[in-house]
Enzyme design. Structure first.
Site, mmCIF file in Angstrom:
data_model
loop_
_atom_site.group_PDB
_atom_site.id
_atom_site.type_symbol
_atom_site.label_atom_id
_atom_site.label_comp_id
_atom_site.label_asym_id
_atom_site.label_seq_id
_atom_site.Cartn_x
_atom_site.Cartn_y
_atom_site.Cartn_z
ATOM 1 N N GLN A 91 0.860 -1.187 0.000
ATOM 2 C CA GLN A 91 0.000 0.000 0.000
ATOM 3 C C GLN A 91 0.896 1.236 0.000
ATOM 4 O O GLN A 91 1.515 1.573 1.012
ATOM 5 C CB GLN A 91 -0.900 0.026 1.247
ATOM 6 C CG GLN A 91 -1.827 1.222 1.254
ATOM 7 C CD GLN A 91 -2.640 1.340 2.524
ATOM 8 O OE1 GLN A 91 -2.087 1.322 3.624
ATOM 9 N NE2 GLN A 91 -3.943 1.460 2.389
ATOM 10 N N ARG A 167 -5.070 9.491 3.107
ATOM 11 C CA ARG A 167 -3.799 10.225 3.282
ATOM 12 C C ARG A 167 -3.713 11.366 2.259
ATOM 13 O O ARG A 167 -4.687 12.019 1.994
ATOM 14 C CB ARG A 167 -2.590 9.283 3.162
ATOM 15 C CG ARG A 167 -2.643 8.124 4.124
ATOM 16 C CD ARG A 167 -2.491 8.596 5.553
ATOM 17 N NE ARG A 167 -2.997 7.605 6.474
ATOM 18 C CZ ARG A 167 -2.259 6.641 7.023
ATOM 19 N NH1 ARG A 167 -0.988 6.591 6.775
ATOM 20 N NH2 ARG A 167 -2.815 5.795 7.859
ATOM 21 N N LYS A 214 -7.242 2.344 -3.189
ATOM 22 C CA LYS A 214 -8.110 2.401 -2.006
ATOM 23 C C LYS A 214 -8.950 3.663 -2.133
ATOM 24 O O LYS A 214 -8.466 4.780 -1.924
ATOM 25 C CB LYS A 214 -7.299 2.414 -0.705
ATOM 26 C CG LYS A 214 -8.186 2.637 0.507
ATOM 27 C CD LYS A 214 -7.623 2.139 1.792
ATOM 28 C CE LYS A 214 -8.497 2.606 2.957
ATOM 29 N NZ LYS A 214 -8.181 1.989 4.206
ATOM 30 N N CYS A 343 -14.643 -12.270 15.032
ATOM 31 C CA CYS A 343 -14.330 -10.936 15.567
ATOM 32 C C CYS A 343 -15.634 -10.313 16.065
ATOM 33 O O CYS A 343 -16.643 -10.329 15.354
ATOM 34 C CB CYS A 343 -13.724 -10.077 14.450
ATOM 35 S SG CYS A 343 -13.559 -8.336 14.873
ATOM 36 N N CYS A 346 -14.807 -5.386 19.036
ATOM 37 C CA CYS A 346 -14.747 -4.651 20.310
ATOM 38 C C CYS A 346 -13.695 -3.546 20.247
ATOM 39 O O CYS A 346 -13.725 -2.606 21.044
ATOM 40 C CB CYS A 346 -14.451 -5.599 21.465
ATOM 41 S SG CYS A 346 -12.807 -6.352 21.386
ATOM 42 N N CYS A 350 -6.974 -4.291 19.146
ATOM 43 C CA CYS A 350 -6.465 -4.001 17.785
ATOM 44 C C CYS A 350 -6.303 -2.492 17.656
ATOM 45 O O CYS A 350 -5.185 -1.976 17.814
ATOM 46 C CB CYS A 350 -7.380 -4.601 16.724
ATOM 47 S SG CYS A 350 -9.131 -4.259 16.931
ATOM 48 N N CYS A 362 -5.264 -8.998 19.836
ATOM 49 C CA CYS A 362 -6.688 -9.350 19.859
ATOM 50 C C CYS A 362 -7.016 -9.943 21.219
ATOM 51 O O CYS A 362 -6.160 -10.603 21.834
ATOM 52 C CB CYS A 362 -6.987 -10.367 18.756
ATOM 53 S SG CYS A 362 -8.717 -10.881 18.725
HETATM 54 C C1 LIG Z 1 -5.140 -1.734 13.797
HETATM 55 C C2 LIG Z 1 -5.576 -1.303 12.433
HETATM 56 C C3 LIG Z 1 -4.646 -0.672 11.579
HETATM 57 C C4 LIG Z 1 -5.048 -0.273 10.298
HETATM 58 N N1 LIG Z 1 -4.107 0.275 9.442
HETATM 59 C C5 LIG Z 1 -4.488 0.634 8.191
HETATM 60 C C6 LIG Z 1 -3.509 1.090 7.244
HETATM 61 O O1 LIG Z 1 -2.310 1.119 7.496
HETATM 62 N N2 LIG Z 1 -3.950 1.480 6.025
HETATM 63 C C7 LIG Z 1 -5.271 1.431 5.682
HETATM 64 O O2 LIG Z 1 -5.610 1.820 4.566
HETATM 65 N N3 LIG Z 1 -6.214 0.962 6.544
HETATM 66 C C8 LIG Z 1 -5.840 0.553 7.776
HETATM 67 N N4 LIG Z 1 -6.773 0.021 8.627
HETATM 68 C C9 LIG Z 1 -8.199 -0.101 8.193
HETATM 69 C C10 LIG Z 1 -8.507 -1.501 7.646
HETATM 70 O O3 LIG Z 1 -7.810 -1.747 6.445
HETATM 71 C C11 LIG Z 1 -10.018 -1.714 7.404
HETATM 72 O O4 LIG Z 1 -10.434 -0.842 6.397
HETATM 73 C C12 LIG Z 1 -10.886 -1.483 8.637
HETATM 74 O O5 LIG Z 1 -10.303 -2.072 9.779
HETATM 75 C C13 LIG Z 1 -12.293 -2.069 8.462
HETATM 76 O O6 LIG Z 1 -12.215 -3.452 8.185
HETATM 77 P P1 LIG Z 1 -12.490 -4.612 9.289
HETATM 78 O O7 LIG Z 1 -13.883 -4.419 9.777
HETATM 79 O O8 LIG Z 1 -12.295 -5.895 8.522
HETATM 80 O O9 LIG Z 1 -11.492 -4.451 10.396
HETATM 81 C C14 LIG Z 1 -6.388 -0.455 9.900
HETATM 82 C C15 LIG Z 1 -7.282 -1.113 10.751
HETATM 83 C C16 LIG Z 1 -6.886 -1.562 11.992
HETATM 84 C C17 LIG Z 1 -7.857 -2.301 12.864
#
Ligand SMILES: Cc1cc2nc3c(=O)[nH]c(=O)nc-3n(C[C@H](O)[C@H](O)[C@H](O)COP(=O)(O)O)c2cc1C
Length: 370
Positions: A91, A167, A214, A343, A346, A350, A362
């Site tokens: 990314q 970003r 993205k 999951c 919560c 994370c 987790c």
């Molecule tokens: C701890 C953490 C770090 C994340 N870091 C990034 C990141 O570096 N770049 C990004 O685009 N999204 C990041 N995300 C967002 C995830 O890619 C994702 O879009 C978001 O968690 C929703 O998906 P989920 O419900 O499967 O967790 C992060 C999410 C979490 C939980």
């Protein structure tokens, strides 16, 4: 029963063995722990890991693709993931935090008068002036660095790159932050120029490489997200991004509001449901025939299968679910879906772990006996 989840897919030119992708997730873990985490996620059966936040310039936050040490670091991560039969995507991002503003807040941070949340809010307030006043030659320098960065990523072993449309791309896209009056600001076409130039730069260096984007979507009524593209502007942005060379879209809510909006907990007032951002995918679907990856609260195999089978999305990305149980894809494949540690969103260890600088973990994680 889960035929679509388990079926291979041509994702923008890259063959994926199934439809499950580990969403970009910055872990904040020491290298050894990060390697072990990525190995276990890859071994758990997902088709591809998107490695979050790989800087496009030498002086960005995090290891650089342009230093010997940084390159070796990424090369090793790619090797580990490949050893487990999984693909890896970098990314590519450029931070939109004003470093000078950050230095101003450093004393407050060190003396704990400012906590991480407050710092985020303070930095978010600086994004508008920073983006608006960035000199044109610097903007061009940044967009032109996406190509060389993608080339280095390919050389390090990455199978795909994702342009982080939040970003700096997201801030340039957004009328909330971008008040420029030159060719990078004003109309949606002008605000898309930063992203379009960045994608073209990659295309120049890698004419046939898959480029995921993205796509961060900003919602009004109720208002969520400050960076990114307004829903009503998608008909302008999506074709421009596609024309520039994007081969797939990873669609989600835009950032720069509360982190728990883009990473919503189970009790979020609006995005509390399974597949909470998929309506944005529907809007993008109407504008392109490129593959679309959905993300956000995906964890039930039945639900995911239905979204894929109906063609609503072509791939399903998961962050927190694969942290909770990296074996999700293998358990689904082996008819053991009932054994999955689901999951519960919560956000305790994370997002919580990230915010308190303890690394992403987790609540299900077993404590290693000492
Ligand atoms: C701890 C953490 C770090 C994340 N870091 C990034 C990141 O570096 N770049 C990004 O685009 N999204 C990041 N995300 C967002 C995830 O890619 C994702 O879009 C978001 O968690 C929703 O998906 P989920 O419900 O499967 O967790 C992060 C999410 C979490 C939980």
């Amino acid at each position: 029963m889960y035929e679509t989840i388990l079926s291979p897919m041509n994702y923008g030119g890259l063959t994926l063995k199934n439809r499950i992708i580990f969403a970009p997730t910055t872990m904040g873990l020491p290298q050894e722990e990060l390697e072990a985490r990525l190995r276990s996620i890859a071994a758990g059966g997902c088709a591809m890991i998107i490695l979050g936040d790989v800087p496009v310039t030498k002086h960005g936050f995090g290891p650089s693709l342009f230093t010997k040490k940084g390159f070796a670091y990424y090369q090793r991560l790619a090797q580990i993931v490949h050893q487990e039969g999984c693909k890896i995507c970098a990314q590519l991002h450029q931070s939109d935090s004003d470093l000078k503003a950050m230095l101003r807040y450093l004393p407050g941070l060190l003396t704990k008068r400012i906590d991480a949340d407050q710092l985020r809010n303070l930095l978010n307030q600086q994004v508008g002036p920073y983006i608006t006043n960035l000199p044109t030659h610097k903007v061009e320098q940044i967009t032109h660095s996406f190509g060389p960065a993608a080339l280095r990523a390919k050389e390090a072993g990455f199978d795909m790159v994702q342009v982080h449309g939040d970003r700096m791309c997201g801030s340039f896209s957004s009328s909330v932050y971008n008040s420029r009056t030159d060719q990078y600001g004003g109309t949606p076409e002008h605000r898309a120029r930063f992203a379009v130039e960045s994608i073209r730069s990659i295309r120049q260096y890698l004419p046939d490489f898959p480029i995921d984007y993205k796509l961060a979507v900003r919602q009004e009524n109720p208002h969520y997200g400050n960076a990114g593209v307004l829903e009503s502007e998608l008909p302008i942005f999506v074709p421009l991004l596609e024309e520039a060379g994007v081969t797939s879209f990873h669609v989600t809510l835009a950032n720069h509001s509360n982190l728990s909006d883009t990473i919503p907990p189970f009790n979020h007032p609006y995005f509390h449901g399974e597949g909470c951002f998929l309506t944005f995918c529907d809007q993008v679907r109407a504008l392109t025939s490129l593959p679309i990856c959905g993300v956000g609260g995906l964890s039930s195999p039945d639900f995911v299968e239905e979204q894929l089978r109906s063609g609503r999305i072509q791939c399903a990305a998961m962050s927190r679910q694969l942290i909770a149980d990296p074996n999700w894809p293998n358990l689904v494949r082996d008819g053991q879906a009932a054994q999955i540690h689901r999951c519960i969103r919560c956000n305790q260890k994370c997002l919580g772990g990230m915010m308190t600088h303890q690394g992403v973990h987790c609540i299900y994680e077993r404590k290693e006996s000492t």
